[in-house]
Design a protein around this motif. Structure first.
Motif: not given
Ligand code: NAI
Length: 452
Positions: A398-404, A419-422, A426-427, A431-436
Protein backbone atom coordinates in the motif's frame (compact mmCIF):
# COMPACT_ATOMS: atom_id res chain seq x y z
CA UNK A 1 -9.73 18.87 55.36
CA UNK A 2 -9.59 20.77 52.04
CA UNK A 3 -11.80 19.47 49.22
CA UNK A 4 -10.91 19.30 45.52
CA UNK A 5 -12.30 17.58 42.43
CA UNK A 6 -8.77 16.66 41.35
CA UNK A 7 -5.53 16.35 43.31
CA UNK A 8 -2.44 16.07 41.12
CA UNK A 9 0.71 14.69 42.75
CA UNK A 10 3.87 15.82 40.97
CA UNK A 11 4.45 19.09 39.12
CA UNK A 12 6.46 17.89 36.11
CA UNK A 13 5.18 18.53 32.56
CA UNK A 14 2.59 15.75 32.95
CA UNK A 15 1.26 16.97 36.29
CA UNK A 16 1.39 20.75 35.95
CA UNK A 17 0.02 20.89 32.39
CA UNK A 18 -2.88 18.62 33.32
CA UNK A 19 -3.56 20.69 36.47
CA UNK A 20 -3.74 23.88 34.37
CA UNK A 21 -6.03 22.33 31.77
CA UNK A 22 -8.25 20.74 34.43
CA UNK A 23 -8.61 24.08 36.24
CA UNK A 24 -10.98 25.26 33.51
CA UNK A 25 -13.41 22.53 34.56
CA UNK A 26 -12.92 21.75 38.26
CA UNK A 27 -11.28 22.64 41.60
CA UNK A 28 -7.66 21.49 41.38
CA UNK A 29 -4.78 21.10 43.85
CA UNK A 30 -1.20 20.39 42.77
CA UNK A 31 1.18 18.78 45.27
CA UNK A 32 4.96 19.04 44.75
CA UNK A 33 7.78 18.37 47.21
CA UNK A 34 10.51 20.15 45.24
CA UNK A 35 10.36 22.81 42.54
CA UNK A 36 7.62 23.32 39.96
CA UNK A 37 8.55 21.86 36.57
CA UNK A 38 9.79 18.41 37.64
CA UNK A 39 12.75 16.60 36.09
CA UNK A 40 12.24 18.14 32.64
CA UNK A 41 12.61 21.73 33.81
CA UNK A 42 14.91 21.35 36.80
CA UNK A 43 17.17 18.38 36.10
CA UNK A 44 16.49 17.21 32.54
CA UNK A 45 15.47 18.62 29.18
CA UNK A 46 15.78 22.34 29.89
CA UNK A 47 19.15 22.44 31.74
CA UNK A 48 20.77 19.96 29.33
CA UNK A 49 19.48 21.74 26.25
CA UNK A 50 20.56 25.08 27.69
CA UNK A 51 24.14 23.79 28.17
CA UNK A 52 23.94 22.07 24.78
CA UNK A 53 23.02 25.38 23.19
CA UNK A 54 26.14 26.98 24.70
CA UNK A 55 28.26 24.01 23.59
CA UNK A 56 26.90 24.16 20.02
CA UNK A 57 27.52 27.89 19.83
CA UNK A 58 31.10 27.28 20.91
CA UNK A 59 31.49 24.62 18.20
CA UNK A 60 30.03 26.95 15.57
CA UNK A 61 32.43 29.73 16.57
CA UNK A 62 35.33 27.26 16.44
CA UNK A 63 34.50 26.31 12.88
CA UNK A 64 33.64 29.86 11.82
CA UNK A 65 36.68 30.12 9.54
CA UNK A 66 34.94 27.60 7.26
CA UNK A 67 32.41 30.39 6.63
CA UNK A 68 35.05 33.08 6.17
CA UNK A 69 34.85 34.45 9.72
CA UNK A 70 37.99 34.66 11.87
CA UNK A 71 37.28 34.81 15.60
CA UNK A 72 40.77 34.25 16.99
CA UNK A 73 41.19 32.42 20.28
CA UNK A 74 37.86 31.42 21.86
CA UNK A 75 37.45 30.61 25.52
CA UNK A 76 34.42 29.62 27.55
CA UNK A 77 33.28 30.43 31.08
CA UNK A 78 31.63 27.31 32.50
CA UNK A 79 30.34 29.19 35.56
CA UNK A 80 28.57 31.72 33.32
CA UNK A 81 27.05 28.94 31.20
CA UNK A 82 25.67 27.26 34.32
CA UNK A 83 24.39 30.60 35.64
CA UNK A 84 22.56 31.22 32.36
CA UNK A 85 21.04 27.74 32.52
CA UNK A 86 19.83 28.51 36.07
CA UNK A 87 18.31 31.81 34.90
CA UNK A 88 16.40 30.02 32.12
CA UNK A 89 15.09 27.47 34.65
CA UNK A 90 14.04 30.20 37.09
CA UNK A 91 12.17 32.17 34.40
CA UNK A 92 10.26 29.07 33.34
CA UNK A 93 9.49 28.12 36.97
CA UNK A 94 8.17 31.64 37.62
CA UNK A 95 6.04 31.33 34.49
CA UNK A 96 4.47 28.10 35.75
CA UNK A 97 3.81 29.61 39.21
CA UNK A 98 2.10 32.62 37.57
CA UNK A 99 -0.11 30.39 35.44
CA UNK A 100 -1.13 28.42 38.56
CA UNK A 101 -2.23 31.68 40.21
CA UNK A 102 -4.09 32.86 37.11
CA UNK A 103 -5.94 29.56 36.76
CA UNK A 104 -6.56 29.34 40.53
CA UNK A 105 -4.81 26.01 41.02
CA UNK A 106 -3.88 25.52 44.69
CA UNK A 107 -0.19 24.59 44.88
CA UNK A 108 0.84 22.72 48.02
CA UNK A 109 4.54 22.26 48.79
CA UNK A 110 5.20 18.91 50.44
CA UNK A 111 5.22 15.16 49.95
CA UNK A 112 1.89 13.69 48.91
CA UNK A 113 0.86 10.31 50.31
CA UNK A 114 -2.29 8.54 49.14
CA UNK A 115 -4.23 7.28 52.16
CA UNK A 116 -7.19 5.88 50.23
CA UNK A 117 -8.85 6.33 46.82
CA UNK A 118 -10.10 9.81 47.80
CA UNK A 119 -7.65 11.13 50.41
CA UNK A 120 -4.16 12.58 50.07
CA UNK A 121 -2.00 13.67 52.98
CA UNK A 122 0.55 16.41 52.29
CA UNK A 123 3.57 16.61 54.56
CA UNK A 124 5.11 20.02 54.08
CA UNK A 125 5.78 22.64 56.73
CA UNK A 126 2.59 21.34 58.24
CA UNK A 127 0.37 18.33 57.56
CA UNK A 128 -2.68 18.89 55.33
CA UNK A 129 -5.39 16.42 54.39
CA UNK A 130 -6.99 16.73 50.97
CA UNK A 131 -10.30 15.15 49.99
CA UNK A 132 -10.12 14.36 46.27
CA UNK A 133 -12.83 13.40 43.80
CA UNK A 134 -10.00 12.03 41.71
CA UNK A 135 -6.25 11.70 42.08
CA UNK A 136 -3.67 11.96 39.29
CA UNK A 137 -0.23 10.46 40.01
CA UNK A 138 2.50 12.16 38.00
CA UNK A 139 5.51 11.60 40.25
CA UNK A 140 8.04 10.86 37.51
CA UNK A 141 11.26 8.87 37.85
CA UNK A 142 14.78 9.06 39.22
CA UNK A 143 18.17 7.76 38.02
CA UNK A 144 18.96 4.10 38.65
CA UNK A 145 22.22 3.36 40.45
CA UNK A 146 23.18 -0.21 39.48
CA UNK A 147 24.71 -2.37 42.26
CA UNK A 148 28.31 -1.81 41.14
CA UNK A 149 30.91 -1.91 43.94
CA UNK A 150 32.20 1.64 44.48
CA UNK A 151 29.13 3.34 42.92
CA UNK A 152 28.88 5.67 45.92
CA UNK A 153 32.49 6.99 45.62
CA UNK A 154 32.79 10.78 45.46
CA UNK A 155 32.62 12.14 41.88
CA UNK A 156 30.41 9.30 40.71
CA UNK A 157 27.51 11.43 39.47
CA UNK A 158 24.00 11.03 38.10
CA UNK A 159 22.51 13.41 35.53
CA UNK A 160 20.95 15.30 38.49
CA UNK A 161 24.20 15.95 40.35
CA UNK A 162 26.36 16.58 37.26
CA UNK A 163 24.02 19.39 36.19
CA UNK A 164 24.54 21.11 39.54
CA UNK A 165 28.35 21.24 39.28
CA UNK A 166 29.09 24.78 38.19
CA UNK A 167 32.68 24.67 39.48
CA UNK A 168 34.22 23.37 36.30
CA UNK A 169 34.05 20.24 34.24
CA UNK A 170 35.82 16.93 34.72
CA UNK A 171 38.91 16.73 32.45
CA UNK A 172 38.29 12.97 32.02
CA UNK A 173 34.65 11.91 32.15
CA UNK A 174 33.60 8.26 31.94
CA UNK A 175 29.92 7.66 31.18
CA UNK A 176 28.31 4.37 32.17
CA UNK A 177 25.44 3.75 29.73
CA UNK A 178 25.16 4.65 26.06
CA UNK A 179 21.43 5.38 26.10
CA UNK A 180 19.81 8.76 25.51
CA UNK A 181 21.23 10.47 28.61
CA UNK A 182 24.71 8.99 28.05
CA UNK A 183 25.07 10.22 24.47
CA UNK A 184 23.49 13.64 25.09
CA UNK A 185 25.74 14.34 28.08
CA UNK A 186 28.75 13.02 26.13
CA UNK A 187 28.05 15.57 23.36
CA UNK A 188 27.72 18.46 25.80
CA UNK A 189 30.74 17.74 27.96
CA UNK A 190 33.04 16.81 25.06
CA UNK A 191 32.19 20.14 23.41
CA UNK A 192 32.98 21.92 26.69
CA UNK A 193 36.43 20.30 26.84
CA UNK A 194 36.09 17.00 28.72
CA UNK A 195 37.77 13.90 27.34
CA UNK A 196 34.74 11.57 27.27
CA UNK A 197 34.51 7.78 27.14
CA UNK A 198 31.20 5.89 27.08
CA UNK A 199 30.91 2.26 28.19
CA UNK A 200 27.75 0.46 27.14
CA UNK A 201 26.84 -3.11 28.10
CA UNK A 202 24.78 -3.78 24.94
CA UNK A 203 26.25 -4.27 21.44
CA UNK A 204 25.24 -0.77 20.27
CA UNK A 205 24.46 2.76 21.44
CA UNK A 206 20.84 3.95 21.83
CA UNK A 207 19.72 0.38 21.36
CA UNK A 208 15.99 1.16 21.30
CA UNK A 209 16.51 3.21 18.10
CA UNK A 210 17.08 2.04 14.51
CA UNK A 211 20.26 -0.07 14.24
CA UNK A 212 21.86 2.28 11.70
CA UNK A 213 21.41 5.25 14.04
CA UNK A 214 23.41 3.52 16.79
CA UNK A 215 26.19 2.64 14.33
CA UNK A 216 26.37 6.09 12.71
CA UNK A 217 26.24 7.80 16.08
CA UNK A 218 29.24 5.83 17.28
CA UNK A 219 31.28 7.04 14.28
CA UNK A 220 30.14 10.63 14.70
CA UNK A 221 31.00 10.63 18.39
CA UNK A 222 34.46 9.29 17.51
CA UNK A 223 34.96 12.25 15.16
CA UNK A 224 34.28 14.51 18.12
CA UNK A 225 36.85 12.67 20.20
CA UNK A 226 34.32 10.60 22.18
CA UNK A 227 35.24 6.95 22.50
CA UNK A 228 32.15 4.72 22.79
CA UNK A 229 32.86 1.13 23.80
CA UNK A 230 29.94 -1.26 23.41
CA UNK A 231 29.69 -4.81 24.80
CA UNK A 232 31.51 -3.45 27.82
CA UNK A 233 30.23 -4.21 31.29
CA UNK A 234 31.32 -2.30 34.39
CA UNK A 235 32.58 -4.47 37.25
CA UNK A 236 33.90 -2.11 39.87
CA UNK A 237 34.80 1.50 40.65
CA UNK A 238 37.71 2.40 42.95
CA UNK A 239 39.15 5.67 44.09
CA UNK A 240 42.94 5.56 43.85
CA UNK A 241 45.65 8.27 43.61
CA UNK A 242 43.05 11.05 43.37
CA UNK A 243 41.27 9.49 40.39
CA UNK A 244 38.47 6.99 39.76
CA UNK A 245 39.47 3.62 38.36
CA UNK A 246 36.70 1.73 36.63
CA UNK A 247 37.22 -1.96 35.86
CA UNK A 248 35.19 -3.40 32.99
CA UNK A 249 34.84 -6.66 31.10
CA UNK A 250 35.15 -6.29 27.33
CA UNK A 251 35.38 -9.23 24.94
CA UNK A 252 35.96 -11.52 27.97
CA UNK A 253 38.99 -9.47 28.99
CA UNK A 254 39.34 -7.13 31.92
CA UNK A 255 40.18 -3.52 31.13
CA UNK A 256 40.47 -0.38 33.23
CA UNK A 257 39.48 3.25 32.62
CA UNK A 258 40.80 6.12 34.69
CA UNK A 259 38.60 9.18 35.08
CA UNK A 260 38.16 12.28 37.23
CA UNK A 261 34.39 11.91 37.21
CA UNK A 262 31.92 9.18 36.29
CA UNK A 263 28.37 9.77 35.09
CA UNK A 264 25.99 6.87 35.70
CA UNK A 265 23.35 6.97 32.95
CA UNK A 266 22.02 3.44 33.27
CA UNK A 267 18.29 4.12 33.11
CA UNK A 268 15.60 5.61 35.34
CA UNK A 269 13.09 4.07 37.73
CA UNK A 270 9.59 5.23 38.68
CA UNK A 271 9.11 7.35 41.82
CA UNK A 272 6.63 5.51 44.03
CA UNK A 273 8.56 5.41 47.31
CA UNK A 274 6.45 6.90 50.12
CA UNK A 275 3.54 7.51 47.75
CA UNK A 276 1.12 5.08 49.37
CA UNK A 277 0.16 4.79 53.03
CA UNK A 278 0.74 1.41 54.61
CA UNK A 279 -1.87 -1.09 53.52
CA UNK A 280 -2.81 0.86 50.37
CA UNK A 281 -1.68 -0.58 47.02
CA UNK A 282 -2.15 -0.10 43.31
CA UNK A 283 -1.30 -2.79 40.79
CA UNK A 284 2.31 -2.45 39.66
CA UNK A 285 4.70 -4.23 37.35
CA UNK A 286 8.37 -4.06 38.37
CA UNK A 287 7.80 -0.72 40.08
CA UNK A 288 5.72 0.85 37.27
CA UNK A 289 2.11 1.69 38.12
CA UNK A 290 -0.16 -0.24 35.76
CA UNK A 291 -2.77 1.79 33.86
CA UNK A 292 -5.42 1.06 31.22
CA UNK A 293 -5.86 2.94 27.91
CA UNK A 294 -7.52 5.84 29.80
CA UNK A 295 -4.58 6.03 32.25
CA UNK A 296 -6.74 4.70 35.07
CA UNK A 297 -4.95 2.59 37.67
CA UNK A 298 -6.43 -0.46 39.40
CA UNK A 299 -8.55 2.02 41.40
CA UNK A 300 -10.79 3.81 38.87
CA UNK A 301 -10.65 7.25 40.55
CA UNK A 302 -6.86 7.23 40.60
CA UNK A 303 -5.07 7.93 37.33
CA UNK A 304 -1.33 7.77 36.62
CA UNK A 305 0.69 9.28 33.77
CA UNK A 306 4.30 9.79 32.65
CA UNK A 307 7.51 8.12 33.83
CA UNK A 308 5.85 6.52 36.87
CA UNK A 309 3.92 4.28 34.46
CA UNK A 310 7.12 3.19 32.62
CA UNK A 311 7.05 3.12 28.80
CA UNK A 312 8.45 6.14 26.99
CA UNK A 313 9.93 8.39 29.66
CA UNK A 314 9.44 11.64 27.76
CA UNK A 315 8.01 14.99 28.82
CA UNK A 316 5.69 15.27 25.81
CA UNK A 317 4.44 11.71 26.37
CA UNK A 318 3.50 12.60 29.96
CA UNK A 319 1.65 15.77 28.88
CA UNK A 320 -0.25 13.88 26.17
CA UNK A 321 -1.18 11.13 28.63
CA UNK A 322 -2.41 13.80 31.07
CA UNK A 323 -4.70 15.24 28.39
CA UNK A 324 -6.14 11.78 27.72
CA UNK A 325 -6.65 11.09 31.44
CA UNK A 326 -8.44 14.43 31.87
CA UNK A 327 -10.65 13.76 28.83
CA UNK A 328 -11.66 10.46 30.44
CA UNK A 329 -12.51 12.22 33.73
CA UNK A 330 -14.66 14.67 31.75
CA UNK A 331 -16.32 11.90 29.73
CA UNK A 332 -14.77 13.16 26.48
CA UNK A 333 -12.90 11.37 23.70
CA UNK A 334 -9.08 11.53 23.90
CA UNK A 335 -7.88 14.76 22.24
CA UNK A 336 -4.48 13.41 21.13
CA UNK A 337 -3.24 10.37 19.25
CA UNK A 338 -0.67 8.41 21.19
CA UNK A 339 1.88 8.26 18.37
CA UNK A 340 4.83 9.67 20.26
CA UNK A 341 8.00 10.87 18.55
CA UNK A 342 11.31 10.64 20.39
CA UNK A 343 14.38 12.81 19.89
CA UNK A 344 18.00 12.76 20.94
CA UNK A 345 19.67 16.15 21.06
CA UNK A 346 23.12 15.24 19.81
CA UNK A 347 24.81 16.99 16.88
CA UNK A 348 23.32 16.10 14.44
CA UNK A 349 19.98 15.51 16.10
CA UNK A 350 18.30 12.12 16.04
CA UNK A 351 14.54 11.64 15.87
CA UNK A 352 12.27 8.67 15.44
CA UNK A 353 8.55 7.95 15.24
CA UNK A 354 6.54 4.82 14.57
CA UNK A 355 8.17 1.53 13.63
CA UNK A 356 11.69 0.78 12.50
CA UNK A 357 12.08 -1.69 9.60
CA UNK A 358 13.16 -4.39 12.07
CA UNK A 359 10.10 -3.81 14.27
CA UNK A 360 7.70 -3.85 11.31
CA UNK A 361 9.16 -7.14 10.00
CA UNK A 362 9.07 -8.67 13.50
CA UNK A 363 5.33 -7.89 13.49
CA UNK A 364 5.02 -9.85 10.24
CA UNK A 365 4.37 -6.74 8.10
CA UNK A 366 5.72 -6.80 4.54
CA UNK A 367 7.71 -3.64 5.01
CA UNK A 368 10.40 -1.77 3.11
CA UNK A 369 12.47 1.28 3.83
CA UNK A 370 13.96 4.11 1.80
CA UNK A 371 16.84 6.27 2.89
CA UNK A 372 17.99 9.64 1.66
CA UNK A 373 21.53 10.71 2.58
CA UNK A 374 21.47 14.34 3.68
CA UNK A 375 24.96 14.86 2.19
CA UNK A 376 23.06 15.59 -1.05
CA UNK A 377 20.80 18.21 0.59
CA UNK A 378 21.73 21.79 -0.35
CA UNK A 379 20.93 23.36 3.03
CA UNK A 380 23.01 20.69 4.81
CA UNK A 381 25.97 21.36 2.52
CA UNK A 382 25.87 25.14 2.70
CA UNK A 383 25.68 25.06 6.50
CA UNK A 384 28.48 22.45 6.79
CA UNK A 385 26.35 19.84 8.57
CA UNK A 386 27.60 16.40 9.47
CA UNK A 387 26.55 13.53 7.21
CA UNK A 388 23.15 12.17 8.13
CA UNK A 389 20.05 10.61 6.66
CA UNK A 390 16.26 10.49 6.59
CA UNK A 391 14.76 7.02 6.48
CA UNK A 392 11.12 6.10 5.94
CA UNK A 393 9.57 2.71 6.64
CA UNK A 394 6.41 1.76 4.75
CA UNK A 395 4.12 -1.13 3.94
CA UNK A 396 5.30 -2.56 0.61
CA UNK A 397 1.93 -3.11 -1.05
CA UNK A 398 0.00 0.00 0.00
CA UNK A 399 3.04 2.32 0.55
CA UNK A 400 1.43 3.39 3.84
CA UNK A 401 3.94 5.09 6.12
CA UNK A 402 4.84 2.98 9.17
CA UNK A 403 7.66 4.98 10.68
CA UNK A 404 10.55 7.36 10.14
CA UNK A 405 14.03 7.71 11.56
CA UNK A 406 16.28 10.69 11.03
CA UNK A 407 19.75 11.71 11.91
CA UNK A 408 20.31 15.22 10.58
CA UNK A 409 20.15 18.91 11.46
CA UNK A 410 16.72 19.92 12.83
CA UNK A 411 15.56 16.29 13.01
CA UNK A 412 13.65 17.18 16.19
CA UNK A 413 11.56 19.66 14.16
CA UNK A 414 11.28 17.59 10.97
CA UNK A 415 9.92 14.57 12.85
CA UNK A 416 6.62 16.38 13.51
CA UNK A 417 5.76 16.24 9.81
CA UNK A 418 6.25 12.47 9.86
CA UNK A 419 4.27 12.17 13.10
CA UNK A 420 1.38 14.04 11.49
CA UNK A 421 1.55 11.74 8.46
CA UNK A 422 1.39 8.69 10.77
CA UNK A 423 -1.56 10.13 12.69
CA UNK A 424 -3.39 10.63 9.38
CA UNK A 425 -2.41 7.18 8.07
CA UNK A 426 -0.73 8.79 5.04
CA UNK A 427 0.75 7.00 2.05
CA UNK A 428 4.25 7.91 0.85
CA UNK A 429 2.71 9.47 -2.29
CA UNK A 430 0.73 11.95 -0.17
CA UNK A 431 3.95 12.99 1.54
CA UNK A 432 5.63 13.26 -1.86
CA UNK A 433 2.85 15.51 -3.17
CA UNK A 434 3.74 18.29 -0.69
CA UNK A 435 5.88 21.12 -2.08
CA UNK A 436 8.62 21.99 0.38
CA UNK A 437 10.59 25.22 0.03
CA UNK A 438 14.11 25.31 -1.36
CA UNK A 439 16.67 25.30 0.13
CA UNK A 440 15.57 23.65 3.37
CA UNK A 441 16.39 20.55 5.38
CA UNK A 442 12.76 19.46 4.85
CA UNK A 443 13.51 18.81 1.16
CA UNK A 444 15.19 15.66 2.49
CA UNK A 445 11.72 14.33 3.29
CA UNK A 446 10.59 14.83 -0.33
CA UNK A 447 13.64 12.94 -1.55
CA UNK A 448 13.13 10.10 0.92
CA UNK A 449 9.46 9.55 0.04
CA UNK A 450 9.29 10.15 -3.71
CA UNK A 451 9.11 7.25 -6.14
CA UNK A 452 12.48 6.13 -7.49
P1 NAI B 1 18.41 4.26 28.79
O1 NAI B 1 17.62 3.11 29.24
O2 NAI B 1 18.05 5.00 27.54
O3 NAI B 1 19.95 3.79 28.60
C1 NAI B 1 20.71 3.21 29.63
C2 NAI B 1 21.82 2.39 29.01
O4 NAI B 1 22.72 2.01 30.04
C3 NAI B 1 21.31 1.12 28.36
O5 NAI B 1 21.73 1.09 27.00
C4 NAI B 1 21.96 0.00 29.19
O6 NAI B 1 22.32 -1.11 28.42
C5 NAI B 1 23.19 0.70 29.75
N1 NAI B 1 23.70 0.13 31.00
C6 NAI B 1 22.97 -0.15 32.11
N2 NAI B 1 23.80 -0.63 33.08
C7 NAI B 1 25.06 -0.64 32.57
C8 NAI B 1 26.35 -1.02 33.08
N3 NAI B 1 26.51 -1.48 34.32
N4 NAI B 1 27.45 -0.90 32.28
C9 NAI B 1 27.30 -0.42 31.02
N5 NAI B 1 26.11 -0.05 30.48
C10 NAI B 1 25.00 -0.15 31.25
O7 NAI B 1 18.49 5.23 30.04
P2 NAI B 1 19.00 6.73 30.19
O8 NAI B 1 19.91 7.12 29.09
O9 NAI B 1 19.53 6.79 31.58
O10 NAI B 1 17.67 7.57 30.05
C11 NAI B 1 16.57 7.37 30.96
C12 NAI B 1 15.26 7.79 30.35
O11 NAI B 1 15.22 9.18 30.19
C13 NAI B 1 15.01 7.14 29.01
O12 NAI B 1 13.75 6.52 29.04
C14 NAI B 1 15.00 8.29 28.06
O13 NAI B 1 14.03 8.11 27.05
C15 NAI B 1 14.69 9.50 28.93
N6 NAI B 1 15.37 10.69 28.39
C16 NAI B 1 14.97 11.19 27.19
C17 NAI B 1 15.62 12.26 26.64
C18 NAI B 1 15.17 12.75 25.30
O14 NAI B 1 14.12 12.38 24.84
N7 NAI B 1 15.95 13.55 24.59
C19 NAI B 1 16.73 12.92 27.29
C20 NAI B 1 17.08 12.30 28.52
C21 NAI B 1 16.40 11.24 29.03
Amino acid sequence: MQEYDLVVIGAGPGGYETALEAAGHMRVALVEKEELGGTCLNRGCIPTKSLLHSAELLQSIRKSSLFGIECGEVSCDIGAMYARKDQVIQRLRDGIAMQMKQKKVTVLKGTGTILDEHTVRVNGNEETLLKAGRILIATGSRPVLPPIPGISCPHVETSDTLLERSDGIYPRLLIIGGGVIGVEFASVFAALGSCVTIVEALPRLVSNMDREIGQSLKMLLKKRGIEALCDTRVQEIRQEDGALHCTCIRENKECEFIADGILVAAGRRPNTQGLFAEGFHLEEDRGHILVNEHFQTSRPDIYAIGDVTGGMMLAHAASAQGRCALADMLGRTPPVSMIIPSCIYTDPEIASVGMTLEEAREKGIQAESRKYPMSANGKSLLSEQERGFIKVVYEKESRRLLGAQMMCARASDLISEMTQALVRGSMLDELASVIRPHPTFSEGITEAVKLP
